[in-house]
Design an enzyme around this catalytic site. Sequence first.
Site, short mmCIF file in Angstrom:
data_model
loop_
_atom_site.label_atom_id
_atom_site.label_comp_id
_atom_site.label_asym_id
_atom_site.label_seq_id
_atom_site.Cartn_x
_atom_site.Cartn_y
_atom_site.Cartn_z
CB SER A 172 85.84 6.18 -4.81
OG SER A 172 84.63 5.81 -5.42
CG ASP A 216 81.40 0.29 -1.18
OD1 ASP A 216 80.36 0.91 -1.51
OD2 ASP A 216 82.53 0.65 -1.51
CG HIS A 264 81.76 4.18 -1.55
ND1 HIS A 264 82.36 3.23 -2.36
CD2 HIS A 264 82.08 5.39 -2.07
CE1 HIS A 264 83.00 3.85 -3.35
NE2 HIS A 264 82.85 5.16 -3.19
#
Length: 430
Positions: free
Chosen positions: A205, A340, A371
């Site tokens: 991320s 996501d 995610h």
Amino acid sequence: ASPLLETLPAMFDGMKLAAVATVLYVIVRCLNLKSTTAPPGIIYQDTPLSRYLFKTCPMLTKEYIPPLLWGKSGHLQTALYGKMGRVNTPTPFGVRKFLPMQDGATATFDLFEPIGEHSTGDDITMVICPGIGNHSEQNYIRTFVDHSQRQGYRCAVLNHLGALPNMELTSPRMFTYGCTWEYAAMVAYIKQAFPQTLLVVVGFSLGGNIVCKFLGEHTSNQDRVLCCVSVCQGYSALRAQETFLQWDQCRRLYNFVLADKMKKLILSHRSSLLSMKSSNIGDADLNRLYSATSLMQIDDSIMRKFHDYSSLKEYYEKESCVHYIHNVTVPLLLVNSSDDPLIHQSLLAIPRTLAEKMPNVIFALTQHGGHLGFFEGAVLFPQPLTWMDKVIVEYTNAICHWEKDWPSCQRSSQQHMNSYLQSTGVTLNG
């Protein structure tokens, strides 16, 4: 009995059937049960390395199969990752290291030694950068570290500045979207402490943005780096923040939840940020923070001021890897998921274009996974290891073996390049 009374039971039955049908429709829609499973979509260029990778990394070309009942919902995958992290999380044993920074900050990372030897016999260290406000004690990090250790990797995990509970700030600064200083300090320590080790760069991320920016900032940052893997990053903060104000995929709601988490983290360091003489943060900034309901408001009132950015636009522009990632020449695997809820589809044009232009880049886009979810399992219960954990290690193992056999690989690459250039009327010297 009147005809009306006679028809009432049938009407009630019809209403019950309609209600059941509605509930089932909502469940099927919300859980996305009609969606089929598929292999990841792969954007790449045909090179000797990419051919080798597809032979040795079956996970890149096989179907990713999420748990049947809920795994096709990006929201549920994301929520489960957010709440639980992982299931049956192991507890790897590590040593915490403290690194004094030039501005008085104290960077920390956790070092985990390998369990057993790597299949190449080489000394290889994964240098890992977690997601927003995360650290080595997060369940998804612990699961990945344990899996990597068992495959013979040493792991170094950065704890984002200000993210560790009960760790006071020693300068009026916290981690930001793209500041690479702490990550660079960790990598420099590893290179010095283990002169023989080779590095595998991994970012999750926000950590994906930091590691790609780090590698692209200076060519020397790629020394001794075998490859880089980035999972679920957004590539451009400027574009990402615009999409965070939209309601589709409930992004505005996720924005609010993430903002609340960041707010609590910053306020836990309130006294340190206010008391230090060199601080750019004042009472007025913290007062604005209390009323913030989005990451943009927090970034504008607090985060950009840690590095003296004059505007939010400048902060987002300067801290995004999109301006540096094209400088990365080591093998680079970029992984995203189509469902996501945090990463808008428009952002995925960046890795897609990159993989179309650069022979070292592979972009893998899964249909499901949410995610940082990527859970696998049969019907209901997920397995402890996720598709994400396994694919990173499989890709990395393949690259390690490719590099180990580099002389023969290099010859085949040279032949491939020669034949390509001859077909276009160009010759190579040497």
